[in-house]
Design an enzyme around this catalytic site. Structure first.
Site, PDB file in Angstrom:
ATOM      1  N   TRP A 102     162.574  52.369  45.380  1.00  0.00           N
ATOM      2  CA  TRP A 102     163.185  53.465  45.187  1.00  0.00           C
ATOM      3  C   TRP A 102     164.545  54.014  46.152  1.00  0.00           C
ATOM      4  O   TRP A 102     165.857  54.005  46.727  1.00  0.00           O
ATOM      5  CB  TRP A 102     163.155  54.129  44.173  1.00  0.00           C
ATOM      6  CG  TRP A 102     162.888  53.710  42.655  1.00  0.00           C
ATOM      7  CD1 TRP A 102     161.467  54.012  42.014  1.00  0.00           C
ATOM      8  CD2 TRP A 102     163.742  53.447  42.017  1.00  0.00           C
ATOM      9  NE1 TRP A 102     161.766  52.673  40.872  1.00  0.00           N
ATOM     10  CE2 TRP A 102     162.968  53.026  40.681  1.00  0.00           C
ATOM     11  CE3 TRP A 102     165.204  52.835  41.396  1.00  0.00           C
ATOM     12  CZ2 TRP A 102     164.093  51.977  39.612  1.00  0.00           C
ATOM     13  CZ3 TRP A 102     165.168  52.744  41.084  1.00  0.00           C
ATOM     14  CH2 TRP A 102     164.491  51.863  39.982  1.00  0.00           C
ATOM     15  N   ASP A 172     164.637  62.878  45.567  1.00  0.00           N
ATOM     16  CA  ASP A 172     163.748  62.358  43.509  1.00  0.00           C
ATOM     17  C   ASP A 172     162.912  61.831  42.871  1.00  0.00           C
ATOM     18  O   ASP A 172     161.939  61.803  43.462  1.00  0.00           O
ATOM     19  CB  ASP A 172     164.639  60.906  44.297  1.00  0.00           C
ATOM     20  CG  ASP A 172     164.721  60.015  43.111  1.00  0.00           C
ATOM     21  OD1 ASP A 172     164.400  60.337  42.020  1.00  0.00           O
ATOM     22  OD2 ASP A 172     165.065  58.589  43.385  1.00  0.00           O
ATOM     23  N   LYS A 196     161.555  59.135  32.379  1.00  0.00           N
ATOM     24  CA  LYS A 196     160.160  59.054  32.654  1.00  0.00           C
ATOM     25  C   LYS A 196     159.029  60.423  31.622  1.00  0.00           C
ATOM     26  O   LYS A 196     158.213  60.151  30.909  1.00  0.00           O
ATOM     27  CB  LYS A 196     160.312  59.156  34.136  1.00  0.00           C
ATOM     28  CG  LYS A 196     161.413  58.116  35.125  1.00  0.00           C
ATOM     29  CD  LYS A 196     160.954  56.759  34.904  1.00  0.00           C
ATOM     30  CE  LYS A 196     161.686  55.840  35.350  1.00  0.00           C
ATOM     31  NZ  LYS A 196     162.141  55.540  37.008  1.00  0.00           N
TER      32      LYS A 196
HETATM   33  C1  LIG Z   1     163.810  55.530  37.059  1.00  0.00           C
HETATM   34  C2  LIG Z   1     163.653  55.217  38.324  1.00  0.00           C
HETATM   35  C3  LIG Z   1     164.545  55.956  39.046  1.00  0.00           C
HETATM   36  C4  LIG Z   1     166.591  55.552  38.643  1.00  0.00           C
HETATM   37  O1  LIG Z   1     166.527  55.656  36.993  1.00  0.00           O
HETATM   38  P1  LIG Z   1     167.574  55.381  36.601  1.00  0.00           P
HETATM   39  O2  LIG Z   1     168.572  56.762  35.519  1.00  0.00           O
HETATM   40  O3  LIG Z   1     167.250  54.083  36.114  1.00  0.00           O
HETATM   41  O4  LIG Z   1     168.859  55.335  37.359  1.00  0.00           O
HETATM   42  C5  LIG Z   1     165.215  56.003  40.408  1.00  0.00           C
HETATM   43  N1  LIG Z   1     164.298  56.845  41.394  1.00  0.00           N
HETATM   44  C6  LIG Z   1     163.144  56.961  40.887  1.00  0.00           C
HETATM   45  C7  LIG Z   1     162.174  57.767  41.841  1.00  0.00           C
HETATM   46  C8  LIG Z   1     162.847  56.452  39.650  1.00  0.00           C
HETATM   47  O5  LIG Z   1     161.804  55.972  39.621  1.00  0.00           O
END
Ligand SMILES: *Cc1c(COP(=O)(O)O)cnc(C)c1O
Length: 361
Positions: A102, A172, A196
């Site tokens: 990521w 993030d 998540k």
């Molecule tokens: C799932 C995830 C993303 C991407 O998320 P989307 O909402 O599908 O764009 C980005 N960063 C992390 C750490 C993730 O777990």
């Protein structure tokens, strides 16, 4: 009705109590005679839902008053571009730490919009550890420093907030926000896709310190502009109303559980139970540096990879779902977010022991 234990990395499981509440008010919310899905986002009823969700999130995370909370769309991935577009208007330099798949994506996207410097990368270790902080080549004149506290695919988590001086930290937190208390005041910006550890897909949450709202690059889409989204209370256009509402129910549920201190305790116990099961057997392995093992996403492999298919099939039969690792790394992965009860982890551990017994001579 039977609910499986769903170890999906995302969209992930939601608390059963929350889904039951949503079901009970699906057709008629609060005596309005309509579903939340059918409400104008400008109605009094919906405004009360939206405000309560924000307040509950602020309470849970203890968000200081000088931070705005934005409820938007496009996922965490859209923020990979929105962040440099919003924060590099005055100073084009940004620093990034690369700890996994990521972070890599965030870096690649940001490179379209500024002078991006990677301070350190865990690539050489195949992202099984995080380079020591004293090796990071941070620039003290960067507009921000970006990192990914929990790498959802690699299963790598940075437990402590790095101290890197005065450069604003941007994180993030898609797969770790709300898993434990955090000191929001240490960050310039925190963002997370909801699917998540928060709520359903379709919602993205941004928590931003208000002095960062005037750093925007020129001519960027209004819907990506944090200053405009914040000023409009996230209602510049129609927000993801139902995801926002459902996330609000999750916030209330978290408060009922005892808040994030309580989640920290439960999550630590769950992770420990699973890592202990993996480490105490030669049949399973997790090769992440112990200091950086994720509490939320636990990848593991079988010593005999030819048994992977049988493992997944047998697990599914006993109601343990979505244990396959990410397609880019293979193996297994158990995502054990807030909504995964401890009994789900115990059921997985019991199953793993049984499966091992059956497949060792
Ligand atoms: C799932 C995830 C993303 C991407 O998320 P989307 O909402 O599908 O764009 C980005 N960063 C992390 C750490 C993730 O777990």
């Amino acid at each position: 009705m039977s609910r499986a234990f769903n170890f999906s990395a995302g969209p992930a499981n939601l608390p059963t109590a929350v889904l039951a509440q949503a079901q009970s008010e699906l057709l008629d919310w609060g005596g309005t005679g309509v579903s939340v899905m059918e409400m104008s986002h400008r109605s009094d009823a919906y405004t009360s839902i939206a405000h309560a969700a924000e307040q509950d999130l602020r309470d849970l995370l203890n968000i200081p008053d000088n931070y705005k909370v934005i409820f938007t769309q496009g996922g965490a991935s859209l923020q990979f571009s929105a962040i440099p577009l919003n924060l590099l208007g005055k100073n084009r330099r940004a620093d990034y730490l690369n700890t996994g798949i990521w972070s890599t994506k965030a870096i690649e996207e940001a490179q379209n919009y500024g002078n991006i410097h990677v301070v350190a990368t865990g690539e050489d270790s195949h992202f099984t550890t995080v380079p020591a902080i004293d090796t990071w080549e941070c620039r003290d004149n960067a507009a921000y420093f970006h990192y990914t506290p929990n790498e959802t695919i690699n299963g790598v988590e940075i437990m402590d907030i790095p101290s890197i001086g005065d450069v604003p930290l941007v994180a993030d937190m898609s797969s770790t926000l709300l898993s434990r208390p955090i000191d929001v005041s240490r960050f310039g910006l925190i963002y997370a896709g909801a699917q998540k550890n928060i709520g359903p897909a379709g919602l993205t949450i941004i928590i931003i310190r208000d002095d960062l709202l005037d750093q925007c690059q020129d001519n960027i889409p209004s819907l990506l502009r944090y200053d405009r989204l914040a000023k409009a209370d996230s209602m510049l256009n129609t927000p993801a109303t139902y995801s926002w509402y459902l996330s609000g129910l999750v916030f209330k549920w978290l408060k009922e559980q005892g808040g994030l201190e309580q989640m920290r305790e439960v999550n630590e116990r769950k992770a420990k139970a699973l890592y202990t099961a993996i480490d105490s057997s030669d049949f399973y392995a997790n090769n992440i540096d112990v200091a950086y093992r994720s509490w939320m996403n636990i990848p593991f492999t079988l010593a005999d990879t030819s048994l992977e298919k049988a493992f997944l099939q047998a697990a599914k039969k006993v109601g343990l779902m979505t244990l396959a690792g990410h397609r880019s790394v293979g193996g297994m992965r158990a995502s054990i977010y807030n909504a995964m009860p401890e009994e789900g982890v115990h059921a997985l551990v019991d199953f793993m022991r049984e499966f091992e017994k059956e497949h060792t001579a």
